[in-house]
Enzyme design. Structure first.
Site, PDB file in Angstrom:
ATOM      1  N   ASP A 164      29.385  38.743  23.411  1.00 48.58           N
ATOM      2  CA  ASP A 164      29.589  37.099  23.374  1.00 48.58           C
ATOM      3  C   ASP A 164      30.651  37.149  22.081  1.00 48.58           C
ATOM      4  O   ASP A 164      31.591  36.514  22.529  1.00 48.58           O
ATOM      5  CB  ASP A 164      28.481  36.799  23.673  1.00 48.58           C
ATOM      6  CG  ASP A 164      27.647  37.112  24.607  1.00 48.58           C
ATOM      7  OD1 ASP A 164      28.127  36.121  25.724  1.00 48.58           O
ATOM      8  OD2 ASP A 164      25.975  36.933  24.280  1.00 48.58           O
ATOM      9  N   HIS A 192      21.840  34.797  24.052  1.00 46.66           N
ATOM     10  CA  HIS A 192      23.524  35.439  24.198  1.00 46.66           C
ATOM     11  C   HIS A 192      22.261  34.421  26.288  1.00 46.66           C
ATOM     12  O   HIS A 192      21.469  34.924  27.371  1.00 46.66           O
ATOM     13  CB  HIS A 192      22.059  37.084  24.945  1.00 46.66           C
ATOM     14  CG  HIS A 192      23.553  37.815  26.035  1.00 46.66           C
ATOM     15  ND1 HIS A 192      24.729  37.646  26.169  1.00 46.66           N
ATOM     16  CD2 HIS A 192      23.045  38.160  27.336  1.00 46.66           C
ATOM     17  CE1 HIS A 192      25.688  38.361  27.142  1.00 46.66           C
ATOM     18  NE2 HIS A 192      24.200  38.708  28.299  1.00 46.66           N
TER      19      HIS A 192
HETATM   20  P1  NAD Z   1      21.609  48.396  36.982  1.00 45.88           P
HETATM   21  O1  NAD Z   1      20.852  47.422  37.669  1.00 45.88           O
HETATM   22  O2  NAD Z   1      22.945  48.839  37.101  1.00 45.88           O
HETATM   23  O3  NAD Z   1      20.956  49.619  35.777  1.00 45.88           O
HETATM   24  C1  NAD Z   1      19.974  49.653  35.612  1.00 45.88           C
HETATM   25  C2  NAD Z   1      19.339  50.311  35.363  1.00 45.88           C
HETATM   26  O4  NAD Z   1      17.643  50.507  34.613  1.00 45.88           O
HETATM   27  C3  NAD Z   1      19.068  51.519  36.848  1.00 45.88           C
HETATM   28  O5  NAD Z   1      19.141  52.392  36.834  1.00 45.88           O
HETATM   29  C4  NAD Z   1      17.434  50.504  37.026  1.00 45.88           C
HETATM   30  O6  NAD Z   1      16.586  52.008  37.688  1.00 45.88           O
HETATM   31  C5  NAD Z   1      16.595  50.920  34.919  1.00 45.88           C
HETATM   32  N1  NAD Z   1      15.814  50.273  34.752  1.00 45.88           N
HETATM   33  C6  NAD Z   1      14.824  49.651  35.410  1.00 45.88           C
HETATM   34  N2  NAD Z   1      13.837  49.381  35.309  1.00 45.88           N
HETATM   35  C7  NAD Z   1      13.627  50.450  34.353  1.00 45.88           C
HETATM   36  C8  NAD Z   1      12.747  50.374  33.457  1.00 45.88           C
HETATM   37  N3  NAD Z   1      11.459  49.767  33.242  1.00 45.88           N
HETATM   38  N4  NAD Z   1      13.157  51.350  32.609  1.00 45.88           N
HETATM   39  C9  NAD Z   1      14.052  52.638  32.566  1.00 45.88           C
HETATM   40  N5  NAD Z   1      15.122  51.814  33.353  1.00 45.88           N
HETATM   41  C10 NAD Z   1      14.742  51.184  34.589  1.00 45.88           C
HETATM   42  O7  NAD Z   1      22.199  46.945  35.627  1.00 45.88           O
HETATM   43  P2  NAD Z   1      23.153  47.280  34.920  1.00 45.88           P
HETATM   44  O8  NAD Z   1      23.808  46.243  35.095  1.00 45.88           O
HETATM   45  O9  NAD Z   1      23.369  48.107  33.630  1.00 45.88           O
HETATM   46  O10 NAD Z   1      22.986  46.099  33.653  1.00 45.88           O
HETATM   47  C11 NAD Z   1      21.344  46.192  32.763  1.00 45.88           C
HETATM   48  C12 NAD Z   1      20.798  45.270  32.434  1.00 45.88           C
HETATM   49  O11 NAD Z   1      21.977  44.969  31.196  1.00 45.88           O
HETATM   50  C13 NAD Z   1      20.610  44.200  32.599  1.00 45.88           C
HETATM   51  O12 NAD Z   1      19.214  43.040  33.145  1.00 45.88           O
HETATM   52  C14 NAD Z   1      21.700  42.767  32.793  1.00 45.88           C
HETATM   53  O13 NAD Z   1      21.735  41.798  32.833  1.00 45.88           O
HETATM   54  C15 NAD Z   1      22.389  43.795  30.754  1.00 45.88           C
HETATM   55  N6  NAD Z   1      23.484  42.900  30.557  1.00 45.88           N
HETATM   56  C16 NAD Z   1      23.187  42.473  29.070  1.00 45.88           C
HETATM   57  C17 NAD Z   1      24.315  42.429  28.584  1.00 45.88           C
HETATM   58  C18 NAD Z   1      24.801  41.388  27.632  1.00 45.88           C
HETATM   59  O14 NAD Z   1      24.913  41.175  26.937  1.00 45.88           O
HETATM   60  N7  NAD Z   1      23.601  41.500  26.314  1.00 45.88           N
HETATM   61  C19 NAD Z   1      26.084  42.512  29.826  1.00 45.88           C
HETATM   62  C20 NAD Z   1      25.683  43.012  30.489  1.00 45.88           C
HETATM   63  C21 NAD Z   1      24.465  43.463  31.440  1.00 45.88           C
HETATM   64  C1  LMR Z   2      27.170  39.287  30.866  1.00 40.21           C
HETATM   65  O1  LMR Z   2      27.013  38.802  30.000  1.00 40.21           O
HETATM   66  O2  LMR Z   2      27.722  39.698  30.845  1.00 40.21           O
HETATM   67  C2  LMR Z   2      25.915  39.896  31.263  1.00 40.21           C
HETATM   68  O3  LMR Z   2      24.377  39.521  30.156  1.00 40.21           O
HETATM   69  C3  LMR Z   2      25.894  40.101  32.193  1.00 40.21           C
HETATM   70  C4  LMR Z   2      25.240  38.143  33.441  1.00 40.21           C
HETATM   71  O4  LMR Z   2      24.466  38.157  32.915  1.00 40.21           O
HETATM   72  O5  LMR Z   2      25.431  37.747  32.803  1.00 40.21           O
END
Ligand code: NAD
Ligand code: LMR
Length: 331
Positions: A164, A192
């Site tokens: 962010d 967030h």
């Molecule tokens: P994705 O679905 O591509 O990958 C997630 C992975 O986590 C998968 O491989 C899944 O098998 C694995 N997983 C699920 N439960 C698990 C567990 N208990 N232990 C280990 N692995 C597990 O998702 P992504 O696009 O990589 O996003 C991951 C997370 O990050 C999501 O929750 C997304 O919303 C979050 N995210 C946060 C931010 C932020 O700014 N804070 C930004 C982008 C995404």
């Molecule tokens: C983001 O900010 O891009 C991530 O937290 C993914 C989402 O769900 O917005």
């Protein structure tokens, strides 16, 4: 000439290693973007049992990069292996949201993941392990994780609002035709989530006060909502949540924490109640500087104006309601 690398090897754990974010994150960590060009690294990659074949492929590609700093790559579904003596943990593993969902909607499914992760970290990780929670809703997942790791100092558990922060820097740079490096003293307060408060009251652009360069209407009606809703806009456009930018922000957060920076960076950290009166214990995004492996909140900012107070209250109230929602996990 042969390059000299560190004699010690830092263990770095990444959960959700077969997912989208990790597909960018792991390769950047292994290349030295996180701990610098000399620090040798062992990667300990976790994902669920049915993702182990996919992790095998990720391990093969990591080997095929022949990264000079990468000593070893272990992948597993066993958290006692994945968190063994780990120095740094990137907690990515959890479900992303789809179109039309809010990040808070993930709390029911993702919150419980962080019970087991916290317990496994408590039993296996280094007592000094520095942790970033990326999986959403990151702030409250971080609270849960830390609760289940009582033998690791709470200050070592943080959540990611750096994406962010970076988005806010980019929007100001684009609006003022400046470079992102000219934009200083950016702040994202709170959660967030769409309640986060991107605050440019202190921001400067090439030494000039940002609020003298952009008008208040643009700040309030465009800048703030664009940053707050950027995650949803990416999902709408890509049909998948942000991945490379999220990985990059996670690297920025952990690198600056480990190596230090004089820049103001936004980090979600456990509130102690000081200096801005945010309820103790909430994982709240503050402006921070870092040195010697420690973060420090930037003090002395005037947030007494009505606009700041109103925005900070909204995001604080949301974090309190998320915490109430998972109260049963925090006993
Ligand atoms: P994705 O679905 O591509 O990958 C997630 C992975 O986590 C998968 O491989 C899944 O098998 C694995 N997983 C699920 N439960 C698990 C567990 N208990 N232990 C280990 N692995 C597990 O998702 P992504 O696009 O990589 O996003 C991951 C997370 O990050 C999501 O929750 C997304 O919303 C979050 N995210 C946060 C931010 C932020 O700014 N804070 C930004 C982008 C995404
Ligand atoms: C983001 O900010 O891009 C991530 O937290 C993914 C989402 O769900 O917005």
């Amino acid at each position: 000439m042969t390059r000299a690398f560190s004699s010690d090897v830092k263990k770095v754990t990444v959960t959700g290693g077969a997912g989208q974010i990790s597909y960018s994150l792991l390769f950047r960590i292994a290349s030295g973007a996180f701990l610098g060009p000399d620090q040798r690294i062992k990667l300990q990659i976790l994902d669920l049992p049915f993702m182990q074949d996919s992790l095998k492929g990720v391990q093969m590609e990591l080997h095929d990069c022949a990264f000079p700093l990468l000593d070893e790559v272990v992948y597993t579904d066993d958290m006692s292996v994945g968190f063994k003596d780990t120095d740094y943990a990137f907690l990515v593993g959890s479900k992303p949201r789809g179109p039309g969902m809010e990040r808070g909607d993930l709390l029911k499914d993702n919150g419980k993941i962080f019970v087991g992760v916290g317990q496994a970290m408590n039993d296996n990780a280094s007592r000094d392990c520095k942790t970033i929670v990326v999986g959403n809703p990151a702030n409250t997942n971080c609270l849960i994780c830390s609760h289940y790791a009582p033998d690791i100092d709470k200050k070592n558990f943080t959540a990611m609002t750096r994406l962010d922060h970076n988005r806010a820097l980019a929007q100001i740079a684009l609006k003022t035709s400046a470079k992102v490096t000219d934009v200083q003293k950016m702040i994202v307060w709170g959660n967030h989530s769409p309640t986060m408060f991107p605050d440019i009251k202190s921001t400067t652009v090439d030494g000039k006060v940002a609020r003298d360069l952009v008008d208040r209407k643009w700040e309030e009606d465009t800048f703030i909502p664009v940053v707050q809703k950027r995650g949803a806009a990416i999902i709408e456009a890509r049909k998948l949540s942000s991945a490379a930018s999220a990985a990059s922000a996670a690297i920025d957060h952990m690198r600056d924490w480990a190596k230090g920076t004089d820049e103001w960076v936004s980090m979600s950290i456990p509130s102690t109640g000081n200096p801005y009166g945010i309820e103790e214990g909430l994982i709240f995004s503050f402006p921070c500087t870092t040195s010697n492996g420690e973060y420090k909140i930037v003090e002395g900012l005037d947030i007494s104006d009505e606009f700041s107070q109103k925005n900070i209250k909204v995001t604080t109230d949301e974090l309190v309601s998320e915490r109430n929602f998972v109260e049963h996990l925090l006993k």
